[in-house]
Write a protein that holds these residues in place. Sequence first.
Motif, PDB file in Angstrom:
ATOM      1  N   ALA A   2       0.614  -1.146  -0.381  1.00 57.63           N
ATOM      2  CA  ALA A   2       0.463   0.036   0.090  1.00 57.63           C
ATOM      3  C   ALA A   2       1.308   1.007   0.051  1.00 57.63           C
ATOM      4  N   ASP A   3       1.838   0.915   0.904  1.00 58.02           N
ATOM      5  CA  ASP A   3       2.980   1.947   0.309  1.00 58.02           C
ATOM      6  C   ASP A   3       3.433   2.894  -0.550  1.00 58.02           C
ATOM      7  N   ASP A   4       3.690   1.898  -1.656  1.00 56.69           N
ATOM      8  CA  ASP A   4       3.883   2.026  -3.160  1.00 56.69           C
ATOM      9  C   ASP A   4       2.907   3.253  -3.809  1.00 56.69           C
ATOM     10  N   LYS A   5       1.565   2.599  -3.205  1.00 55.07           N
ATOM     11  CA  LYS A   5       0.237   3.078  -3.606  1.00 55.07           C
ATOM     12  C   LYS A   5       0.703   5.079  -3.575  1.00 55.07           C
ATOM     13  N   ILE A  10       2.714  10.615  -4.297  1.00 48.46           N
ATOM     14  CA  ILE A  10       3.970  11.505  -3.791  1.00 48.46           C
ATOM     15  C   ILE A  10       4.616  12.302  -5.500  1.00 48.46           C
ATOM     16  N   SER A  11       5.344  10.806  -6.116  1.00 46.52           N
ATOM     17  CA  SER A  11       5.736  11.319  -6.639  1.00 46.52           C
ATOM     18  C   SER A  11       5.380  12.242  -7.978  1.00 46.52           C
ATOM     19  N   ARG A  12       4.230  11.637  -8.241  1.00 50.67           N
ATOM     20  CA  ARG A  12       3.350  12.644  -9.782  1.00 50.67           C
ATOM     21  C   ARG A  12       2.949  13.790  -9.005  1.00 50.67           C
ATOM     22  N   GLY A  17       4.302  20.748  -7.609  1.00 49.54           N
ATOM     23  CA  GLY A  17       3.922  21.656  -6.452  1.00 49.54           C
ATOM     24  C   GLY A  17       3.863  21.480  -5.285  1.00 49.54           C
ATOM     25  N   GLY A  18       2.430  20.420  -5.715  1.00 49.02           N
ATOM     26  CA  GLY A  18       1.952  19.383  -5.447  1.00 49.02           C
ATOM     27  C   GLY A  18       2.156  19.418  -3.455  1.00 49.02           C
ATOM     28  N   HIS A  19       0.718  19.654  -2.579  1.00 53.40           N
ATOM     29  CA  HIS A  19       0.608  19.675  -1.232  1.00 53.40           C
ATOM     30  C   HIS A  19       0.596  18.745  -0.670  1.00 53.40           C
ATOM     31  N   ILE A  20       0.609  18.191   0.200  1.00 52.72           N
ATOM     32  CA  ILE A  20      -0.063  16.490   0.884  1.00 52.72           C
ATOM     33  C   ILE A  20      -1.233  16.910   1.878  1.00 52.72           C
TER      34      ILE A  20
END
Length: 57
Positions: A2-5, A10-12, A17-20
């Motif tokens: 699931a961490d891969d998802k 995040i990598s995309r 310049g995206g925020h989480i």
Amino acid sequence: MADDKIATTISRIRPLGGHIRVGFENNLFTVNGSLASSDADLVRDTVSALQCLELRP
């Protein structure tokens, strides 16, 4: 895993310049599919994914 998802997402968004945003208002479940008991569970999953990508939270 699931961490891969999370890592893929995040990598995309990072180059754009995206925020989480992390918290119950966005998601109720941890990466393994269990119900999160607090926002801290969701933050922990996100920090783990960032560390896998060698990014600083």
